[in-house]
Design a protein around this motif. Structure first.
Motif, PDB file in Angstrom:
ATOM      1  N   ALA A 243      84.676  11.218  93.147  1.00  0.00           N
ATOM      2  CA  ALA A 243      84.233   9.914  93.641  1.00  0.00           C
ATOM      3  C   ALA A 243      85.453   9.081  93.999  1.00  0.00           C
ATOM      4  O   ALA A 243      86.244   8.719  93.123  1.00  0.00           O
ATOM      5  CB  ALA A 243      83.382   9.207  92.584  1.00  0.00           C
ATOM      6  N   LYS A 244      85.609   8.751  95.294  1.00  0.00           N
ATOM      7  CA  LYS A 244      86.812   8.058  95.745  1.00  0.00           C
ATOM      8  C   LYS A 244      86.484   7.004  96.795  1.00  0.00           C
ATOM      9  O   LYS A 244      85.483   7.086  97.499  1.00  0.00           O
ATOM     10  CB  LYS A 244      87.804   9.067  96.342  1.00  0.00           C
ATOM     11  N   LEU A 245      87.382   6.000  96.860  1.00  0.00           N
ATOM     12  CA  LEU A 245      87.318   5.030  97.935  1.00  0.00           C
ATOM     13  C   LEU A 245      87.635   5.710  99.264  1.00  0.00           C
ATOM     14  O   LEU A 245      88.479   6.612  99.324  1.00  0.00           O
ATOM     15  CB  LEU A 245      88.332   3.909  97.702  1.00  0.00           C
ATOM     16  N   ARG A 246      86.987   5.258 100.317  1.00  0.00           N
ATOM     17  CA  ARG A 246      87.265   5.794 101.644  1.00  0.00           C
ATOM     18  C   ARG A 246      87.927   4.755 102.545  1.00  0.00           C
ATOM     19  O   ARG A 246      88.148   5.003 103.729  1.00  0.00           O
ATOM     20  CB  ARG A 246      85.969   6.297 102.285  1.00  0.00           C
ATOM     21  N   ALA A 247      88.239   3.593 101.985  1.00  0.00           N
ATOM     22  CA  ALA A 247      88.939   2.543 102.719  1.00  0.00           C
ATOM     23  C   ALA A 247      89.656   1.667 101.695  1.00  0.00           C
ATOM     24  O   ALA A 247      89.208   1.547 100.556  1.00  0.00           O
ATOM     25  CB  ALA A 247      87.972   1.716 103.561  1.00  0.00           C
ATOM     26  N   PRO A 248      90.785   1.038 102.060  1.00  0.00           N
ATOM     27  CA  PRO A 248      91.505   0.188 101.101  1.00  0.00           C
ATOM     28  C   PRO A 248      90.721  -1.067 100.761  1.00  0.00           C
ATOM     29  O   PRO A 248      89.869  -1.523 101.535  1.00  0.00           O
ATOM     30  CB  PRO A 248      92.808  -0.143 101.841  1.00  0.00           C
ATOM     31  N   VAL A 249      91.022  -1.632  99.588  1.00  0.00           N
ATOM     32  CA  VAL A 249      90.362  -2.866  99.150  1.00  0.00           C
ATOM     33  C   VAL A 249      91.404  -3.775  98.511  1.00  0.00           C
ATOM     34  O   VAL A 249      92.330  -3.303  97.832  1.00  0.00           O
ATOM     35  CB  VAL A 249      89.216  -2.547  98.149  1.00  0.00           C
ATOM     36  N   ASP A 250      91.290  -5.074  98.753  1.00  0.00           N
ATOM     37  CA  ASP A 250      92.208  -6.061  98.179  1.00  0.00           C
ATOM     38  C   ASP A 250      91.681  -6.521  96.833  1.00  0.00           C
ATOM     39  O   ASP A 250      90.562  -7.026  96.723  1.00  0.00           O
ATOM     40  CB  ASP A 250      92.353  -7.262  99.116  1.00  0.00           C
ATOM     41  N   SER A 251      92.501  -6.344  95.792  1.00  0.00           N
ATOM     42  CA  SER A 251      92.123  -6.794  94.461  1.00  0.00           C
ATOM     43  C   SER A 251      92.342  -8.292  94.332  1.00  0.00           C
ATOM     44  O   SER A 251      93.115  -8.895  95.091  1.00  0.00           O
ATOM     45  CB  SER A 251      92.937  -6.049  93.404  1.00  0.00           C
ATOM     46  N   ALA A 252      91.671  -8.899  93.353  1.00  0.00           N
ATOM     47  CA  ALA A 252      91.836 -10.333  93.117  1.00  0.00           C
ATOM     48  C   ALA A 252      93.226 -10.675  92.602  1.00  0.00           C
ATOM     49  O   ALA A 252      93.636 -11.839  92.660  1.00  0.00           O
ATOM     50  CB  ALA A 252      90.781 -10.817  92.120  1.00  0.00           C
ATOM     51  N   ASN A 253      93.980  -9.694  92.091  1.00  0.00           N
ATOM     52  CA  ASN A 253      95.335  -9.963  91.607  1.00  0.00           C
ATOM     53  C   ASN A 253      96.400  -9.721  92.675  1.00  0.00           C
ATOM     54  O   ASN A 253      97.597  -9.698  92.379  1.00  0.00           O
ATOM     55  CB  ASN A 253      95.636  -9.125  90.363  1.00  0.00           C
ATOM     56  N   GLY A 254      95.971  -9.513  93.934  1.00  0.00           N
ATOM     57  CA  GLY A 254      96.903  -9.337  95.022  1.00  0.00           C
ATOM     58  C   GLY A 254      97.284  -7.900  95.310  1.00  0.00           C
ATOM     59  O   GLY A 254      97.976  -7.624  96.296  1.00  0.00           O
ATOM     60  N   ARG A 255      96.853  -6.984  94.493  1.00  0.00           N
ATOM     61  CA  ARG A 255      97.195  -5.585  94.696  1.00  0.00           C
ATOM     62  C   ARG A 255      96.264  -4.962  95.727  1.00  0.00           C
ATOM     63  O   ARG A 255      95.061  -5.239  95.753  1.00  0.00           O
ATOM     64  CB  ARG A 255      97.086  -4.835  93.373  1.00  0.00           C
ATOM     65  N   VAL A 256      96.804  -4.114  96.574  1.00  0.00           N
ATOM     66  CA  VAL A 256      95.999  -3.389  97.555  1.00  0.00           C
ATOM     67  C   VAL A 256      95.700  -2.001  96.986  1.00  0.00           C
ATOM     68  O   VAL A 256      96.606  -1.225  96.713  1.00  0.00           O
ATOM     69  CB  VAL A 256      96.724  -3.264  98.900  1.00  0.00           C
ATOM     70  N   VAL A 257      94.423  -1.716  96.792  1.00  0.00           N
ATOM     71  CA  VAL A 257      93.993  -0.413  96.286  1.00  0.00           C
ATOM     72  C   VAL A 257      93.770   0.493  97.489  1.00  0.00           C
ATOM     73  O   VAL A 257      92.960   0.188  98.364  1.00  0.00           O
ATOM     74  CB  VAL A 257      92.717  -0.531  95.444  1.00  0.00           C
ATOM     75  N   THR A 258      94.484   1.586  97.553  1.00  0.00           N
ATOM     76  CA  THR A 258      94.476   2.435  98.735  1.00  0.00           C
ATOM     77  C   THR A 258      93.251   3.346  98.764  1.00  0.00           C
ATOM     78  O   THR A 258      92.622   3.624  97.738  1.00  0.00           O
ATOM     79  CB  THR A 258      95.736   3.305  98.777  1.00  0.00           C
TER      80      THR A 258
END
Length: 318
Positions: A243-258
């Motif tokens: 189970a994986k992300l298929r697009a990046p997402v911006d976290s509320a702490n400023g980190r970009v989850v790839t």
């Protein structure tokens, strides 16, 4: 002074649910079911976090670090229908759909300020298609495609709304009973998830729900049952999931989850083995002894932190 935060939360809710269904009294080759569903939930939550020295600069009382009160109602109304058609003695088709409308209406106050009202209304449908083929009394195959839906809401922190998310689930499987003592089920699945609601944390450690663009979960499941005698049975299960992300997402702490990051809480490997032995008990009673051995692999704790929960094994005796 003790450098320790104290979090106090009070929550309560009450809910009313009503569902009405109608179906034919004498099922035939063509079976149907229609119904209506209603649910209304009232909820209340207050939260107060105190931290020694948190507000020395602002001269606020009681070292209040964060304080909120929220209350309101959530309502869902839906209509649904299912149809099952037995085309031949071996082949059957199924179709169904559910139309819904949800409303979330609540008020929120932070730090004792006047209440601010929020309202969100959404509607949609969740169709389902399925088919089943009986090759023989011992072997059958099935396939299913269905849509799932979860409505959105508004974060307590920052009052940022998050959208509803939905997914399509595709599953196919084989069920067999090669003998009276053995049963084997195999299945594969894939879930395509859009606007997935993800929990992230901001710089202060508060949970913020945000929407990721899309994710996919796919895997394989197998169960094997063996009953060599009426008094003893043994069952095993294995699940492999990716189970994986298929697009990046911006976290509320400023980190970009790839893209490609594994979704939190999902173990790649899970397995279970259980055994049951039945025997006569005292005073003409029945008795049983059972044990369950379960393994859950390691998994991410949350999407935007390098924290991995370790694998574990449990053994239950009854």
């Amino acid at each position: 002074d003790v450098d320790r935060a104290l979090n106090v939360e009070r929550r309560h809710a009450r809910s009313f649910t009503q569902e009405i269904r109608m179906a034919p009294a004498n099922p035939g080759a063509l079976n149907w079911l229609v119904g209506a569903f209603h649910q209304k939930t009232a909820f209340y939550r207050s939260q107060s976090i105190t931290l020694p020295g948190a507000n020395d600069a602002e001269n606020l009382p009681d070292d209040i670090f964060f304080e909120t009160v929220r209350h309101g109602e959530a309502t869902e109304n839906s209509l649904f229908a299912d149809l099952d058609w037995k085309l031949t003695s071996q082949w059957s088709l199924g179709a169904g759909a559910r139309y819904f409308r949800t409303t979330v209406d609540f008020e929120r106050s932070n730090y004792g300020a006047p209440f601010t009202a929020f309202k969100s209304t959404e509607s949609g449908s969740t169709p389902k298609l399925s088919t089943r083929y009986q090759f023989s009394p011992e072997v059958s195959a099935y396939a299913t495609a269905s849509r799932g839906y979860r409505y959105g809401g508004i974060n307590t922190i920052g009052s940022q709304p998050y959208k509803s998310d939905s997914l399509w689930n595709y599953e196919a499987g084989l069920r067999s009973q090669p003998s009276k003592e053995v049963a084997l089920d195999l299945s594969v699945f894939m879930l395509d998830w859009k606007n997935i609601q993800m929990q992230t944390t901001n710089a202060d450690g508060f949970v913020i729900i945000t929407n990721a663009a899309k994710a996919r979960s796919s895997g394989f499941e197998a169960t094997l049952g063996w009953r060599p005698m009426p008094a003893f049975s043994l069952n095993g299960a294995l699940a492999l999931t990716d189970a994986k992300l298929r697009a990046p997402v911006d976290s509320a702490n400023g980190r970009v989850v790839t893209a490609g990051t594994t979704l939190p809480g999902v173990a790649k490997v899970q397995s279970a083995l259980d055994a049951t032995y039945r025997f006569p008990g005292p005073f003409q009673s029945g008795a049983a002894l059972s044990t369950v051995l379960q393994y859950v692999g390691k998994r991410n704790a949350q999407i935007d932190a390098d924290l991995v929960l370790p694998s574990y094994t449990t053994l239950d005796l009854r």
